[in-house]
Design a protein around this motif. Structure first.
Motif, PDB file in Angstrom:
ATOM      1  N   GLN A   8      98.216  52.250  23.438  1.00  0.00           N
ATOM      2  CA  GLN A   8      97.059  52.811  24.143  1.00  0.00           C
ATOM      3  C   GLN A   8      95.826  52.910  23.239  1.00  0.00           C
ATOM      4  O   GLN A   8      94.699  53.067  23.714  1.00  0.00           O
ATOM      5  N   ASP A   9      96.047  52.818  21.938  1.00  0.00           N
ATOM      6  CA  ASP A   9      94.950  52.833  20.978  1.00  0.00           C
ATOM      7  C   ASP A   9      94.720  51.439  20.398  1.00  0.00           C
ATOM      8  O   ASP A   9      94.290  51.288  19.254  1.00  0.00           O
ATOM      9  N   ALA A  10      94.990  50.415  21.199  1.00  0.00           N
ATOM     10  CA  ALA A  10      94.842  49.011  20.782  1.00  0.00           C
ATOM     11  C   ALA A  10      95.714  48.722  19.575  1.00  0.00           C
ATOM     12  O   ALA A  10      95.324  47.985  18.672  1.00  0.00           O
ATOM     13  N   PHE A  11      96.917  49.306  19.590  1.00  0.00           N
ATOM     14  CA  PHE A  11      97.895  49.111  18.518  1.00  0.00           C
ATOM     15  C   PHE A  11      97.331  49.499  17.146  1.00  0.00           C
ATOM     16  O   PHE A  11      97.546  48.812  16.143  1.00  0.00           O
ATOM     17  N   THR A  12      96.591  50.613  17.115  1.00  0.00           N
ATOM     18  CA  THR A  12      96.158  51.223  15.861  1.00  0.00           C
ATOM     19  C   THR A  12      96.722  52.634  15.796  1.00  0.00           C
ATOM     20  O   THR A  12      97.377  53.095  16.734  1.00  0.00           O
ATOM     21  N   HIS A  13      96.465  53.329  14.689  1.00  0.00           N
ATOM     22  CA  HIS A  13      96.915  54.712  14.530  1.00  0.00           C
ATOM     23  C   HIS A  13      95.707  55.611  14.742  1.00  0.00           C
ATOM     24  O   HIS A  13      95.165  56.194  13.793  1.00  0.00           O
ATOM     25  N   HIS A  14      95.282  55.719  15.975  1.00  0.00           N
ATOM     26  CA  HIS A  14      94.039  56.402  16.348  1.00  0.00           C
ATOM     27  C   HIS A  14      93.979  57.807  15.749  1.00  0.00           C
ATOM     28  O   HIS A  14      94.932  58.576  15.823  1.00  0.00           O
ATOM     29  N   GLY A  15      92.830  58.121  15.157  1.00  0.00           N
ATOM     30  CA  GLY A  15      92.628  59.459  14.612  1.00  0.00           C
ATOM     31  C   GLY A  15      93.074  59.621  13.177  1.00  0.00           C
ATOM     32  O   GLY A  15      92.720  60.607  12.521  1.00  0.00           O
ATOM     33  N   HIS A  16      93.838  58.671  12.661  1.00  0.00           N
ATOM     34  CA  HIS A  16      94.294  58.736  11.271  1.00  0.00           C
ATOM     35  C   HIS A  16      93.403  57.839  10.415  1.00  0.00           C
ATOM     36  O   HIS A  16      93.269  56.653  10.690  1.00  0.00           O
ATOM     37  N   THR A  17      92.837  58.387   9.380  1.00  0.00           N
ATOM     38  CA  THR A  17      91.966  57.575   8.530  1.00  0.00           C
ATOM     39  C   THR A  17      92.758  56.449   7.871  1.00  0.00           C
ATOM     40  O   THR A  17      92.302  55.315   7.807  1.00  0.00           O
ATOM     41  N   VAL A  18      93.953  56.776   7.364  1.00  0.00           N
ATOM     42  CA  VAL A  18      94.801  55.763   6.743  1.00  0.00           C
ATOM     43  C   VAL A  18      96.212  55.883   7.312  1.00  0.00           C
ATOM     44  O   VAL A  18      96.573  56.887   7.935  1.00  0.00           O
ATOM     45  N   SER A  19      97.021  54.861   7.089  1.00  0.00           N
ATOM     46  CA  SER A  19      98.365  54.827   7.664  1.00  0.00           C
ATOM     47  C   SER A  19      99.277  55.876   7.031  1.00  0.00           C
ATOM     48  O   SER A  19      99.126  56.242   5.865  1.00  0.00           O
ATOM     49  N   HIS A  20     100.232  56.351   7.835  1.00  0.00           N
ATOM     50  CA  HIS A  20     101.252  57.291   7.372  1.00  0.00           C
ATOM     51  C   HIS A  20     102.602  56.610   7.493  1.00  0.00           C
ATOM     52  O   HIS A  20     102.881  55.932   8.471  1.00  0.00           O
ATOM     53  N   GLY A  21     103.466  56.829   6.486  1.00  0.00           N
ATOM     54  CA  GLY A  21     104.754  56.162   6.506  1.00  0.00           C
ATOM     55  C   GLY A  21     105.923  57.110   6.336  1.00  0.00           C
ATOM     56  O   GLY A  21     105.856  58.279   6.734  1.00  0.00           O
ATOM     57  N   VAL A  22     107.000  56.607   5.755  1.00  0.00           N
ATOM     58  CA  VAL A  22     108.233  57.391   5.604  1.00  0.00           C
ATOM     59  C   VAL A  22     107.976  58.626   4.748  1.00  0.00           C
ATOM     60  O   VAL A  22     107.167  58.612   3.821  1.00  0.00           O
ATOM     61  N   ASN A  23     108.667  59.701   5.127  1.00  0.00           N
ATOM     62  CA  ASN A  23     108.569  60.964   4.377  1.00  0.00           C
ATOM     63  C   ASN A  23     107.127  61.439   4.207  1.00  0.00           C
ATOM     64  O   ASN A  23     106.754  62.016   3.177  1.00  0.00           O
ATOM     65  N   ASN A  24     106.320  61.160   5.237  1.00  0.00           N
ATOM     66  CA  ASN A  24     104.907  61.548   5.251  1.00  0.00           C
ATOM     67  C   ASN A  24     104.091  60.942   4.118  1.00  0.00           C
ATOM     68  O   ASN A  24     103.063  61.486   3.705  1.00  0.00           O
ATOM     69  N   ALA A  25     104.553  59.818   3.600  1.00  0.00           N
ATOM     70  CA  ALA A  25     103.774  59.109   2.578  1.00  0.00           C
ATOM     71  C   ALA A  25     102.477  58.609   3.198  1.00  0.00           C
ATOM     72  O   ALA A  25     102.433  58.256   4.385  1.00  0.00           O
ATOM     73  N   VAL A  26     101.426  58.584   2.407  1.00  0.00           N
ATOM     74  CA  VAL A  26     100.104  58.203   2.907  1.00  0.00           C
ATOM     75  C   VAL A  26      99.629  56.951   2.179  1.00  0.00           C
ATOM     76  O   VAL A  26      99.688  56.867   0.949  1.00  0.00           O
TER      77      VAL A  26
END
Length: 345
Positions: free
Chosen positions: A81-99
């Motif tokens: 629904q966000d054009a396959f982006t992580h809407h609202g997040h400046t950068v990607s978030h991964g496993v164990n809340n890694a940024v």
């Protein structure tokens, strides 16, 4: 939809599963190139999309079990629904809340692109998933573990057997299936597309048409064709964040001329993909246009387009900015944003 050409793929495959002798048909998927699009880059003949290959790719795309924590899938950061982006997040978030350090790019029309990732780390779509899959701050996945998991899963066993002639559950077929899914995730039915193809529903307002005129004069040299990217890497004058010092394309080429250059993103569905820029530092389209109007910083690799006659940036009046934004909103493709073929459920 007008189609420039239709790629018809090989005849259906038939496979018999020995446990119950049930015969399954793997139907090829036709890939349509819209008449207002440039030619394909991806070689469909090397990995022709099929019904079961696509189904397998979608299952892999949304399966958190591929990551080390069992939760983070490709679809975790690429939300339809966000054009396959992580809407609202400046950068990607991964496993164990890694940024991570970069904003999640959109998945759309990848079959027309010549390279992938903001720095062009790979030029082959089927290999692109390796980067987030193995990244310690994204999925932190391991091929041996993933293959063992899939070999123990009855649904994966069945899908691999039908989707590929050798039926093998291995990394090559896993990546091919993901490639088939990503190739088919296309956006080509916005109001602007219908305007360009003279289809019903393709009416633009005067403000939108004025915005298109301004866009063609001041933006289209980089955001070219109806894909709205020229697939190049450019330094667009963002001030360097000293805490990260992301050197962009230089990280891949190690050429001094590539310092701080990043891939020109497509502007399709941009209304839905905030925040913007490679590190998500700008939160509105207004802020993006103001950057080009007054925020461009000079550097040795700054794109020449942004430094003409010793004047930095692209001069834009308030009227021109509102017109451009009105035009950019015509690039929103609601069919793509809601297409059940691409959704997890």
């Amino acid at each position: 939809m007008q189609v420039k050409y239709l790629v018809l793929l090989i005849l259906p495959f038939f496979w018999s599963c020995s446990d119950n002798d049930e015969v399954y048909q793997n139907i090829p998927l036709a890939f349509e190139v819209p008449s207002n699009f440039p030619p394909l880059v991806y070689d469909l003949a090397n990995n022709p999309p099929t019904e079961k290959g696509f189904e397998l790719g979608k299952k892999l795309f949304y399966d958190g079990r591929l990551s080390s924590d069992g939760l983070v899938s490709c679809g975790f950061c690429h939300i339809q629904q966000d054009a396959f982006t992580h809407h609202g997040h400046t950068v990607s978030h991964g496993v164990n809340n890694a940024v991570g350090t970069r904003n999640t790019p959109s998945i759309q029309n990848l079959a027309y692109q010549t390279s992938f990732m903001y720095d062009g780390a790979t030029a082959h779509l089927d290999l692109q998933p390796i980067i987030p899959f193995t990244s310690a701050v994204e999925m932190n996945g391991n091929f041996s573990s993933a293959i063992a998991m899939m070999k123990a899963d009855p649904e994966y066993q069945k899908l691999f057997k039908i989707a590929f002639t050798d039926g093998e559950i291995n990394s090559e077929n896993m990546l091919k299936a993901l490639g088939q899914f990503m190739v088919m995730v296309t956006s080509s039915n916005s109001r602007f597309d219908k305007y360009r193809r003279k289809e019903s529903g393709g009416t633009l307002t005067q403000q939108e048409l004025d915005g298109y005129t301004v866009f063609n004069a001041k933006c289209a040299s980089c955001h070219a064709t109806d894909l709205f990217t020229d697939n190049s890497f450019r330094n667009n004058g963002l001030p360097v964040n000293p805490a990260v010092n992301d050197v962009g394309r230089y990280r891949v080429t190690e050429l001094a001329t590539d310092y701080y250059k990043f891939k020109v993103p497509s502007l399709r569905n941009i209304e839905k993909t905030a925040p913007y820029m490679h590190d998500g530092r700008l939160f509105t389209l207004e802020a993006v246009l103001e950057h080009y109007n007054s925020g461009v910083v000079a550097s040795e690799t700054l794109d020449p387009i942004l430094n003409k006659k010793s004047k930095l940036g692209i001069p834009l009046t308030e009227t021109e900015k509102s017109q451009i934004i009105a035009f950019l909103k015509t690039l929103t493709d609601n069919q793509y944003l809601t297409d059940k073929r691409f959704s997890e459920y």
